[in-house]
Design a protein around this motif. Sequence first.
Motif, PDB file in Angstrom:
ATOM      1  N   PRO A  13      21.080 -22.610  14.552  1.00 14.44           N
ATOM      2  CA  PRO A  13      20.455 -21.281  15.246  1.00 14.44           C
ATOM      3  C   PRO A  13      20.151 -21.772  16.823  1.00 14.44           C
ATOM      4  N   GLN A  14      20.642 -20.912  17.285  1.00 11.76           N
ATOM      5  CA  GLN A  14      20.335 -20.677  18.630  1.00 11.76           C
ATOM      6  C   GLN A  14      19.021 -19.951  19.259  1.00 11.76           C
ATOM      7  N   GLY A  15      17.463 -20.129  19.190  1.00 10.23           N
ATOM      8  CA  GLY A  15      16.702 -19.357  19.457  1.00 10.23           C
ATOM      9  C   GLY A  15      15.995 -18.763  18.700  1.00 10.23           C
ATOM     10  N   ALA A  16      14.912 -18.037  19.250  1.00  9.90           N
ATOM     11  CA  ALA A  16      14.126 -17.398  17.748  1.00  9.90           C
ATOM     12  C   ALA A  16      14.284 -16.781  16.706  1.00  9.90           C
ATOM     13  N   GLU A  17      13.800 -16.968  15.399  1.00  9.50           N
ATOM     14  CA  GLU A  17      14.484 -15.495  13.927  1.00  9.50           C
ATOM     15  C   GLU A  17      13.717 -14.796  14.589  1.00  9.50           C
ATOM     16  N   ARG A  18      14.394 -13.139  14.555  1.00  3.37           N
ATOM     17  CA  ARG A  18      14.022 -12.310  14.925  1.00  3.37           C
ATOM     18  C   ARG A  18      13.268 -11.471  13.964  1.00  3.37           C
ATOM     19  N   SER A  19      12.718 -10.275  13.851  1.00 12.14           N
ATOM     20  CA  SER A  19      12.731  -8.757  12.888  1.00 12.14           C
ATOM     21  C   SER A  19      12.954  -8.110  12.556  1.00 12.14           C
ATOM     22  N   LEU A  20      13.717  -7.868  11.709  1.00 12.18           N
ATOM     23  CA  LEU A  20      13.932  -6.495  11.472  1.00 12.18           C
ATOM     24  C   LEU A  20      14.183  -5.137  12.565  1.00 12.18           C
ATOM     25  N   ASP A  21      13.084  -5.042  12.842  1.00 16.61           N
ATOM     26  CA  ASP A  21      12.787  -4.231  13.846  1.00 16.61           C
ATOM     27  C   ASP A  21      13.085  -4.380  15.103  1.00 16.61           C
ATOM     28  N   GLU A  22      13.097  -6.202  14.796  1.00 19.18           N
ATOM     29  CA  GLU A  22      13.851  -6.063  17.156  1.00 19.18           C
ATOM     30  C   GLU A  22      15.911  -6.184  16.646  1.00 19.18           C
ATOM     31  N   VAL A 112      16.911 -10.236   7.600  1.00 18.21           N
ATOM     32  CA  VAL A 112      18.139 -10.674   7.432  1.00 18.21           C
ATOM     33  C   VAL A 112      17.999 -12.554   7.320  1.00 18.21           C
ATOM     34  N   VAL A 113      18.551 -12.379   6.547  1.00 19.14           N
ATOM     35  CA  VAL A 113      19.618 -13.811   5.908  1.00 19.14           C
ATOM     36  C   VAL A 113      20.703 -14.351   6.201  1.00 19.14           C
ATOM     37  N   SER A 114      21.094 -15.468   7.280  1.00 22.78           N
ATOM     38  CA  SER A 114      22.446 -15.587   7.854  1.00 22.78           C
ATOM     39  C   SER A 114      23.152 -17.296   7.652  1.00 22.78           C
ATOM     40  N   GLY A 115      23.834 -17.312   7.619  1.00 17.75           N
ATOM     41  CA  GLY A 115      24.331 -18.145   6.611  1.00 17.75           C
ATOM     42  C   GLY A 115      24.333 -18.571   5.235  1.00 17.75           C
ATOM     43  N   LEU A 116      23.723 -17.748   4.631  1.00 19.64           N
ATOM     44  CA  LEU A 116      23.336 -18.191   3.449  1.00 19.64           C
ATOM     45  C   LEU A 116      24.240 -19.128   1.925  1.00 19.64           C
ATOM     46  N   ARG A 117      24.350 -20.301   1.596  1.00 19.58           N
ATOM     47  CA  ARG A 117      25.115 -20.461   1.039  1.00 19.58           C
ATOM     48  C   ARG A 117      24.089 -21.640  -0.069  1.00 19.58           C
ATOM     49  N   MET A 136      28.097 -18.338   1.271  1.00 19.69           N
ATOM     50  CA  MET A 136      27.481 -16.550   0.039  1.00 19.69           C
ATOM     51  C   MET A 136      27.734 -15.806   1.873  1.00 19.69           C
ATOM     52  N   GLY A 137      27.794 -15.891   2.707  1.00 20.99           N
ATOM     53  CA  GLY A 137      27.294 -15.465   3.457  1.00 20.99           C
ATOM     54  C   GLY A 137      26.122 -14.654   4.150  1.00 20.99           C
ATOM     55  N   SER A 138      25.804 -13.155   4.541  1.00 21.03           N
ATOM     56  CA  SER A 138      25.102 -13.216   5.641  1.00 21.03           C
ATOM     57  C   SER A 138      24.517 -11.721   5.126  1.00 21.03           C
ATOM     58  N   TYR A 139      23.298 -11.531   5.034  1.00 24.86           N
ATOM     59  CA  TYR A 139      22.663 -10.412   4.172  1.00 24.86           C
ATOM     60  C   TYR A 139      21.232  -9.625   4.786  1.00 24.86           C
ATOM     61  N   GLY A 140      21.527  -8.739   4.454  1.00 23.20           N
ATOM     62  CA  GLY A 140      20.044  -7.992   5.130  1.00 23.20           C
ATOM     63  C   GLY A 140      19.765  -7.241   4.594  1.00 23.20           C
ATOM     64  N   PHE A 171      19.969 -22.888  -2.545  1.00 21.47           N
ATOM     65  CA  PHE A 171      20.424 -21.258  -1.647  1.00 21.47           C
ATOM     66  C   PHE A 171      19.979 -22.097  -0.267  1.00 21.47           C
ATOM     67  N   ILE A 172      20.190 -22.402   0.675  1.00 23.24           N
ATOM     68  CA  ILE A 172      19.847 -22.815   1.801  1.00 23.24           C
ATOM     69  C   ILE A 172      20.548 -21.670   2.898  1.00 23.24           C
TER      70      ILE A 172
END
Length: 193
Positions: A13-22, A112-117, A136-140, A171-172
């Motif tokens: 990942p490049q950068g900080a994790e963001r909130s849903l509002d962001e 949001v979860v990105s790149g769930l495996r 598995m993919g990315s999900y919100g 699950f990572i």
Amino acid sequence: MEDELGSSATYRPQGAERSLDEYAKLDAEDASLAKWKASLGITNDAAAIIHDSSRDDKVLIDAIELRTPGREPIRIDLSTADKVAALRKSPFAIKEGIPYRLAVVFRLQRGVVSGLRYVQVVKRLGVTVDRTEEMMGSYGPAADPYTKVFTEEEAPSGLMARGKYECRSRFIDDDGHCHLDLDWALTITKSWP
């Protein structure tokens, strides 16, 4: 099994994790990005979706199903810590040589979860016999559960393949968060029990 369960994904990942509002406010004027965010469940009301207020987890794994042709799925309930802990003590049995698919039923809350495996290592008598990694993919967050059905595989067959197998699954996501780490077991039998 610890080292064997590391993901083979090379994305960092490049950068900080963001909130849903962001995420919802980010590039709000870009129509194609707004469509992509909506597909992930990133809407103005997504932060309100909380399935279990007693848990801070983003990903709630409800169950794993073993789906085989002509039979009802074998459903393994993973909705509570007690059920996850009891799983290793209660192996389930499957018939040798059958084609099967694993399916995971899960929900998202709080982000949001990105790149769930899904990463799994299977051992027999202490020797690794299989290692599986499924994207598995990315999900919100969403009101309804997601179901991800994996690629079809075939259970081992033959006299030497029958017996008990120890499994460890994780699950990572791309951020390196482990959402569930579970030990479980299964038995390969000559016929259905």
